[in-house]
Design an enzyme around this catalytic site. Sequence first.
Site, PDB file in Angstrom:
ATOM      1  N   LYS A 136       6.345  -3.821  -3.904  1.00  0.00           N
ATOM      2  CA  LYS A 136       7.774  -3.522  -3.807  1.00  0.00           C
ATOM      3  C   LYS A 136       8.278  -3.552  -2.367  1.00  0.00           C
ATOM      4  O   LYS A 136       9.356  -4.028  -2.085  1.00  0.00           O
ATOM      5  CB  LYS A 136       8.029  -2.142  -4.429  1.00  0.00           C
ATOM      6  CG  LYS A 136       9.487  -1.729  -4.404  1.00  0.00           C
ATOM      7  CD  LYS A 136      10.148  -2.061  -5.710  1.00  0.00           C
ATOM      8  CE  LYS A 136      11.637  -1.897  -5.676  1.00  0.00           C
ATOM      9  NZ  LYS A 136      12.306  -3.014  -6.319  1.00  0.00           N
TER      10      LYS A 136
ATOM     11  N   GLU B  52      18.932 -16.019  -7.703  1.00  0.00           N
ATOM     12  CA  GLU B  52      18.354 -14.721  -8.043  1.00  0.00           C
ATOM     13  C   GLU B  52      17.741 -14.751  -9.446  1.00  0.00           C
ATOM     14  O   GLU B  52      16.653 -14.218  -9.668  1.00  0.00           O
ATOM     15  CB  GLU B  52      19.442 -13.639  -7.915  1.00  0.00           C
ATOM     16  CG  GLU B  52      19.030 -12.245  -8.349  1.00  0.00           C
ATOM     17  CD  GLU B  52      17.822 -11.693  -7.628  1.00  0.00           C
ATOM     18  OE1 GLU B  52      17.366 -12.291  -6.633  1.00  0.00           O
ATOM     19  OE2 GLU B  52      17.283 -10.671  -8.081  1.00  0.00           O
TER      20      GLU B  52
ATOM     21  N   CYS C 226       0.836  -1.197   0.000  1.00  0.00           N
ATOM     22  CA  CYS C 226       0.000   0.000   0.000  1.00  0.00           C
ATOM     23  C   CYS C 226       0.873   1.251   0.000  1.00  0.00           C
ATOM     24  O   CYS C 226       1.915   1.291   0.643  1.00  0.00           O
ATOM     25  CB  CYS C 226      -0.940   0.086   1.180  1.00  0.00           C
ATOM     26  SG  CYS C 226      -2.038  -1.291   1.362  1.00  0.00           S
TER      27      CYS C 226
ATOM     28  N   TRP D 110      -2.801  -2.721  -1.616  1.00  0.00           N
ATOM     29  CA  TRP D 110      -2.400  -4.118  -1.752  1.00  0.00           C
ATOM     30  C   TRP D 110      -3.179  -4.840  -0.658  1.00  0.00           C
ATOM     31  O   TRP D 110      -2.890  -4.681   0.529  1.00  0.00           O
ATOM     32  CB  TRP D 110      -0.900  -4.243  -1.533  1.00  0.00           C
ATOM     33  CG  TRP D 110      -0.347  -5.616  -1.764  1.00  0.00           C
ATOM     34  CD1 TRP D 110       0.090  -6.130  -2.951  1.00  0.00           C
ATOM     35  CD2 TRP D 110      -0.127  -6.641  -0.796  1.00  0.00           C
ATOM     36  NE1 TRP D 110       0.550  -7.409  -2.768  1.00  0.00           N
ATOM     37  CE2 TRP D 110       0.429  -7.753  -1.462  1.00  0.00           C
ATOM     38  CE3 TRP D 110      -0.364  -6.746   0.590  1.00  0.00           C
ATOM     39  CZ2 TRP D 110       0.760  -8.937  -0.809  1.00  0.00           C
ATOM     40  CZ3 TRP D 110      -0.041  -7.931   1.236  1.00  0.00           C
ATOM     41  CH2 TRP D 110       0.520  -9.011   0.529  1.00  0.00           C
TER      42      TRP D 110
ATOM     43  N   ARG E 147       3.827  -0.070  -4.885  1.00  0.00           N
ATOM     44  CA  ARG E 147       3.665  -0.627  -3.533  1.00  0.00           C
ATOM     45  C   ARG E 147       2.396  -1.468  -3.403  1.00  0.00           C
ATOM     46  O   ARG E 147       2.198  -2.145  -2.386  1.00  0.00           O
ATOM     47  CB  ARG E 147       3.629   0.501  -2.501  1.00  0.00           C
ATOM     48  CG  ARG E 147       4.867   1.360  -2.497  1.00  0.00           C
ATOM     49  CD  ARG E 147       4.724   2.468  -1.492  1.00  0.00           C
ATOM     50  NE  ARG E 147       4.653   1.948  -0.150  1.00  0.00           N
ATOM     51  CZ  ARG E 147       5.689   1.696   0.627  1.00  0.00           C
ATOM     52  NH1 ARG E 147       6.900   1.937   0.192  1.00  0.00           N
ATOM     53  NH2 ARG E 147       5.531   1.217   1.834  1.00  0.00           N
TER      54      ARG E 147
ATOM     55  N   ASN F 117      -1.885   2.164   5.758  1.00  0.00           N
ATOM     56  CA  ASN F 117      -1.012   1.100   5.245  1.00  0.00           C
ATOM     57  C   ASN F 117      -0.577   0.282   6.457  1.00  0.00           C
ATOM     58  O   ASN F 117      -0.119   0.848   7.442  1.00  0.00           O
ATOM     59  CB  ASN F 117       0.189   1.768   4.556  1.00  0.00           C
ATOM     60  CG  ASN F 117       1.304   0.792   4.233  1.00  0.00           C
ATOM     61  OD1 ASN F 117       1.079  -0.398   4.130  1.00  0.00           O
ATOM     62  ND2 ASN F 117       2.501   1.319   4.065  1.00  0.00           N
ATOM     63  N   GLY F 118      -0.754  -1.025   6.408  1.00  0.00           N
ATOM     64  CA  GLY F 118      -0.360  -1.864   7.539  1.00  0.00           C
ATOM     65  C   GLY F 118      -1.490  -2.807   7.907  1.00  0.00           C
ATOM     66  O   GLY F 118      -2.422  -3.031   7.128  1.00  0.00           O
TER      67      GLY F 118
ATOM     68  N   HIS G 235      20.265 -35.467  -6.960  1.00  0.00           N
ATOM     69  CA  HIS G 235      19.692 -35.887  -5.665  1.00  0.00           C
ATOM     70  C   HIS G 235      18.177 -35.695  -5.640  1.00  0.00           C
ATOM     71  O   HIS G 235      17.589 -35.577  -4.567  1.00  0.00           O
ATOM     72  CB  HIS G 235      20.372 -35.124  -4.528  1.00  0.00           C
ATOM     73  CG  HIS G 235      21.835 -35.425  -4.417  1.00  0.00           C
ATOM     74  ND1 HIS G 235      22.308 -36.663  -4.042  1.00  0.00           N
ATOM     75  CD2 HIS G 235      22.931 -34.686  -4.700  1.00  0.00           C
ATOM     76  CE1 HIS G 235      23.642 -36.666  -4.066  1.00  0.00           C
ATOM     77  NE2 HIS G 235      24.046 -35.463  -4.471  1.00  0.00           N
TER      78      HIS G 235
ATOM     79  N   LYS H 199      13.801 -14.003 -10.156  1.00  0.00           N
ATOM     80  CA  LYS H 199      13.388 -12.952 -11.097  1.00  0.00           C
ATOM     81  C   LYS H 199      12.471 -13.548 -12.146  1.00  0.00           C
ATOM     82  O   LYS H 199      11.447 -12.989 -12.493  1.00  0.00           O
ATOM     83  CB  LYS H 199      14.655 -12.389 -11.756  1.00  0.00           C
ATOM     84  CG  LYS H 199      14.693 -10.937 -12.010  1.00  0.00           C
ATOM     85  CD  LYS H 199      15.060 -10.081 -10.834  1.00  0.00           C
ATOM     86  CE  LYS H 199      14.388 -10.391  -9.539  1.00  0.00           C
ATOM     87  NZ  LYS H 199      14.835  -9.652  -8.418  1.00  0.00           N
TER      88      LYS H 199
ATOM     89  N   GLU I 222       8.946 -14.691 -10.743  1.00  0.00           N
ATOM     90  CA  GLU I 222       8.054 -13.653 -10.213  1.00  0.00           C
ATOM     91  C   GLU I 222       7.419 -12.798 -11.297  1.00  0.00           C
ATOM     92  O   GLU I 222       6.322 -12.283 -11.101  1.00  0.00           O
ATOM     93  CB  GLU I 222       8.747 -12.793  -9.146  1.00  0.00           C
ATOM     94  CG  GLU I 222       9.703 -11.735  -9.635  1.00  0.00           C
ATOM     95  CD  GLU I 222      10.192 -10.810  -8.527  1.00  0.00           C
ATOM     96  OE1 GLU I 222      11.400 -10.572  -8.463  1.00  0.00           O
ATOM     97  OE2 GLU I 222       9.369 -10.316  -7.731  1.00  0.00           O
TER      98      GLU I 222
HETATM   99  C1  F6R Z   1      12.286  -9.719  -5.804  1.00  0.00           C
HETATM  100  C2  F6R Z   1      12.208  -8.704  -4.785  1.00  0.00           C
HETATM  101  C3  F6R Z   1      11.928  -9.139  -3.396  1.00  0.00           C
HETATM  102  C4  F6R Z   1      12.685  -8.265  -2.399  1.00  0.00           C
HETATM  103  C5  F6R Z   1      12.265  -8.621  -0.962  1.00  0.00           C
HETATM  104  C6  F6R Z   1      13.091  -7.866   0.063  1.00  0.00           C
HETATM  105  O1  F6R Z   1      12.545  -9.150  -7.059  1.00  0.00           O
HETATM  106  O2  F6R Z   1      12.350  -7.549  -5.055  1.00  0.00           O
HETATM  107  O3  F6R Z   1      12.229 -10.473  -3.218  1.00  0.00           O
HETATM  108  O4  F6R Z   1      14.040  -8.467  -2.574  1.00  0.00           O
HETATM  109  O5  F6R Z   1      10.921  -8.327  -0.796  1.00  0.00           O
HETATM  110  O6  F6R Z   1      12.976  -6.503  -0.116  1.00  0.00           O
HETATM  111  P1  F6R Z   1      14.012  -5.488   0.535  1.00  0.00           P
HETATM  112  O7  F6R Z   1      15.312  -5.680  -0.136  1.00  0.00           O
HETATM  113  O8  F6R Z   1      13.411  -4.137   0.281  1.00  0.00           O
HETATM  114  O9  F6R Z   1      14.087  -5.826   1.990  1.00  0.00           O
END
Ligand code: F6R
Length: 579
Positions: A574, A453, A2, A75, A27, A101-102, A476, A457, A460
């Site tokens: 985000k 990673e 949010c 969100w 967000r 937000n929360g 395994h 990526k 997601e």
């Molecule tokens: C994936 C992504 C998330 C963040 C995770 C932690 O692309 O962006 O997995 O890495 O939510 O976020 P931060 O780094 O802001 O603590």
Amino acid sequence: MCGIIGYAGSGRASQAITDGLKRLEYRGYDSVGIAVLSPKSKLEVRKDKGMVEEVSSALRFTSIGGNIGLGHTRWATHGTVCRANAHPHADCTGSIVLAHNGVIENYAKLRDSLAAKGHKFASDTDSEVVAHLMEENAKTQPLIRAFMRTIGQLEGSYAIVAMSAADKEERLFIARRNSPLIIGAGKGEMLCASDIPAMLKYTRTFVPLQEGDMAILARNGYKIYSADGAEAERKQITVDWDMEMAKKGGYPHFMQKEISDQKHFINESLSSDTADAMKLICASGRIDIIAAGTSYHAGIMLSYLLQSTGRVAQAYIASDYPYIAKPDKKTLVIAISQSGETADVLQALRFAEGCRKIAITNVVGSTVTALADCVVFLNAGPEVGVAATKTFTSQLAVIYKLFYDKERLKPLSGLIGAMLEHDNEIKAVAQKIAGKENAFFIARGRNVPIAYEGSLKFKEITYIHSEAYPGGELKHGTLSLITPGVPVIALAPKDETLPKLLGNIREAKARGAFILSITDDDEVKKESDISIALPPGTDPILYPFALIVPLQLLAYHTSVLRGVNPDRPRNLAKSVTVE
Ligand code: F6R
């Protein structure tokens, strides 16, 4: 999770709020709303489910006149995605509105007791309860007291912006706990928002609120109160980010721009100040690294580098840290968080009370900076795409800076630039795999966090199931999933991991896998269906930086081909400010 924004000034509030909502949309983006006090002292609320662009133009947000208002992009946590559950929420009379937000943990109890007093609720959200609670409290005391009392009755996490049509002084009442909220102090106008880029068009002077803070904002200034109600001073910060940095700059998506920006920001990250962090590391015994998602992958790299120097170090998923670790006073805790607001990370840091703490973050004034003894900033500029890209590379850069001298890291920008040149080739590969249902990423040693990673990526933003493994693990269990045509993406640079990884590539190939390799080795090229070339003569310690770029581009192009908006993958946000 949010985004919220408030504006009180002499300009058009609806414009500032709509501008800010567009920046905050990453967000949360299932619904959006705005409330503005019109020149006739009437609260105008417009909201609906959908993205900011479509809802704000359909409901003509900016046509509302007035100089004070608030907005929200959602969100969902409590209640489905529908107009009624979109913010802002109002009290029974429609005179108090707010955005939140929360998560209000005691909302059910509050709701029952307010319902018993005759309050009628229009939504299923926990947030609406706060508007009714403020209405109830305002029956017996002035608004500011009523707001403070309301905040004191809440359990859980919140960033709240509230206003009342009955308030002749035209003020915003704001508060935060475990959710970010920052004041933007402009000339003759005050703003507040979940993050800085949402306010950059209006000011570069910001005041991050501390945990439990409340504040009153009016056109000409602000007053901050700590949780006990006493007036408090908080540090102002000035940022040198500009609006352009938070814009797409001609790219179709933020993600593509941010991938491409890496070749510039890497040098900014390499110039960040790591001296104090180094002193703490040198003086420490055991080192615990806590992080989530992409930042956790950077954390694994940090743990490998520390272990290679003989240190006792381990990377933990932040949300699990309290269940597993037993830090003592000699433990150094390193928290890695791009946003600096990830609830799991903040919680793990609080759990490590008494330990020395370093935070590695991109966001000046974020909560993690207040909890650490020492902060290393990524200097990567604002990252808007939900999928972390440039901030991951920046995290690796500041981590490497702790172990390698400047000269050795100098080629990084050129190396990333060279890998970006493969964009068209990778687009062609994306066409071959966009229709697949599964993908596997393999690597060994220091390249494994990059495989993790790359896989994160990929899944997601493409919604294709993918997994990443150290190559040795294939046999395994996972080998049973390798069937003809399944993409296996092998990170196979010419380093000490190559001979054994080549064996793993052959094992997958023997089962009919489609091998995409990123390599500078001729033998691997022969075994592959497609290869992306690593620049000849690359310093082996720098391979992780070269490997991540094609993986980011592969995820990006596959996502676009599958019709997904890579900047806003479903169900994600985000900044994850709930546990
Ligand atoms: C994936 C992504 C998330 C963040 C995770 C932690 O692309 O962006 O997995 O890495 O939510 O976020 P931060 O780094 O802001 O603590």
